[in-house]
Design an enzyme around this catalytic site. Structure first.
Site, short mmCIF file in Angstrom:
data_model
loop_
_atom_site.label_atom_id
_atom_site.label_comp_id
_atom_site.label_asym_id
_atom_site.label_seq_id
_atom_site.Cartn_x
_atom_site.Cartn_y
_atom_site.Cartn_z
N GLY A 95 18.64 -33.04 58.96
CA GLY A 95 19.15 -32.70 57.63
C GLY A 95 18.05 -32.25 56.70
N SER A 129 17.23 -29.21 55.47
CA SER A 129 17.35 -27.94 54.75
C SER A 129 17.23 -28.09 53.24
CB SER A 129 18.67 -27.26 55.10
OG SER A 129 19.77 -28.06 54.72
N SER A 138 19.25 -44.77 54.74
CA SER A 138 20.46 -45.52 54.43
C SER A 138 20.80 -45.27 52.96
CB SER A 138 20.23 -47.00 54.72
OG SER A 138 21.37 -47.78 54.46
N TYR A 195 31.85 -44.27 52.62
CA TYR A 195 30.44 -43.89 52.77
C TYR A 195 29.57 -45.14 52.89
CZ TYR A 195 25.79 -42.22 51.33
OH TYR A 195 24.45 -41.96 51.26
N LYS A 228 26.84 -46.65 55.97
CA LYS A 228 25.46 -47.09 55.76
C LYS A 228 25.30 -48.58 56.05
CE LYS A 228 24.00 -43.06 54.49
NZ LYS A 228 23.10 -42.28 55.39
#
Length: 262
Positions: free
Chosen positions: A11, A13, A123, A137, A141
């Site tokens: 991830g 980008s 996390s 969500y 985590k």
């Protein structure tokens, strides 16, 4: 084979992932930043086992080593629990939790053979402290936290450590990129407006992604031996309060902070 340590950052980008990639590059790592769609980065789909294995094989062929894996790829979902579909929640778990598990399984054979390695999992404070409209969500985590701790106990005798980094509100596009409630209910409409406003304010005044990156860099130092690191002053203070304050007191303070009424 190169002597420089290598790191995979998923991830990468934008936001936290990009900041971690930049920081580890400055720290002397050869960084393999990944993305599912950005052609400038190494392509990786964490939901695809073959994609994970192919990335790891290419790095080992080029450099002969993988020293650090930073599992950062993930996204959020905003909505009350009864507004969310099973399929949407399952898809988020597939990225946020199972993607981390999948890529860890791909890198671990090389780390075990080398008798060294560090697994870093980005996390969230939401994984330890409840937040309305972010329960699904937070569940991903929370699961990531439990898995990482168990993994750390399994791997220590191989010279490998697993730990989490726990950002609080961070100035990223997590809200804009979040999946919305699939079945919005009118009864939650007013609370959702209040939450969206509060979340926007919190993210706008939150920590910079570089703070999370600095925490990762700090945690990778050889003398560090913890299983979780808060990222930033606000996260550190909130998690300390959560650990020390009586549960009823913390609960009342949390509800007051979010203007919740019983």
């Amino acid at each position: 084979m190169f002597d420089q340590p290598t790191a995979i950052v998923t991830g990468a980008s934008s936001g936290i992932g990009r900041a971690i990639s930049d920081r580890l590059t400055k720290d002397g790592y050869v960084v393999f930043g990944t993305s599912r769609t950005d052609p400038a980065l190494h392509r990786l789909d964490v939901t695809d086992p073959q994609s994970c294995d192919a990335l790891v094989a290419s790095i080992l062929e080029r450099d002969g080593r993988i020293d650090v894996l930073v599992n950062n790829a993930g996204y959020s979902m905003l909505g009350a629990q009864e507004e969310l579909s099973d399929d949407a929640v399952r898809a988020m778990f597939e990225v946020n939790l199972f993607g981390a598990m999948r890529l860890a399984r791909s890198v671990l054979p090389a780390m075990r053979a080398a008798r060294r390695g560090q697994l870093v999992h980005v996390s969230s404070v939401s994984g330890l402290i409840p937040s309305r409209f972010m329960g699904a969500y937070g569940a991903t985590k929370h699961a990531l936290e439990g898995w990482s701790k168990a993994l750390d106990h399994e791997l220590r005798h191989f010279g490998i450590r697993s730990f989490t980094v726990r950002p609080g509100f961070t100035r990223t596009r997590i809200a804009e990129n979040a999946v919305s409630a699939q079945h919005a209910l009118p009864d939650y409409a007013l609370a959702r407006v209040q939450f969206d406003r509060a979340l926007g304010d919190a993210l706008g005044s939150g920590e910079a992604p570089a703070v999370v990156a600095a925490t990762v860099s700090h945690a990778l130092a050889p003398q560090r031996r913890r299983t979780g690191y808060p990222a930033g002053r606000a996260a550190r203070q909130l998690l300390l309060l959560h650990a020390l304050a009586p549960k009823a007191v913390f609960d009342r303070g949390l509800r007051k902070a979010f203007s919740l009424v019983d």
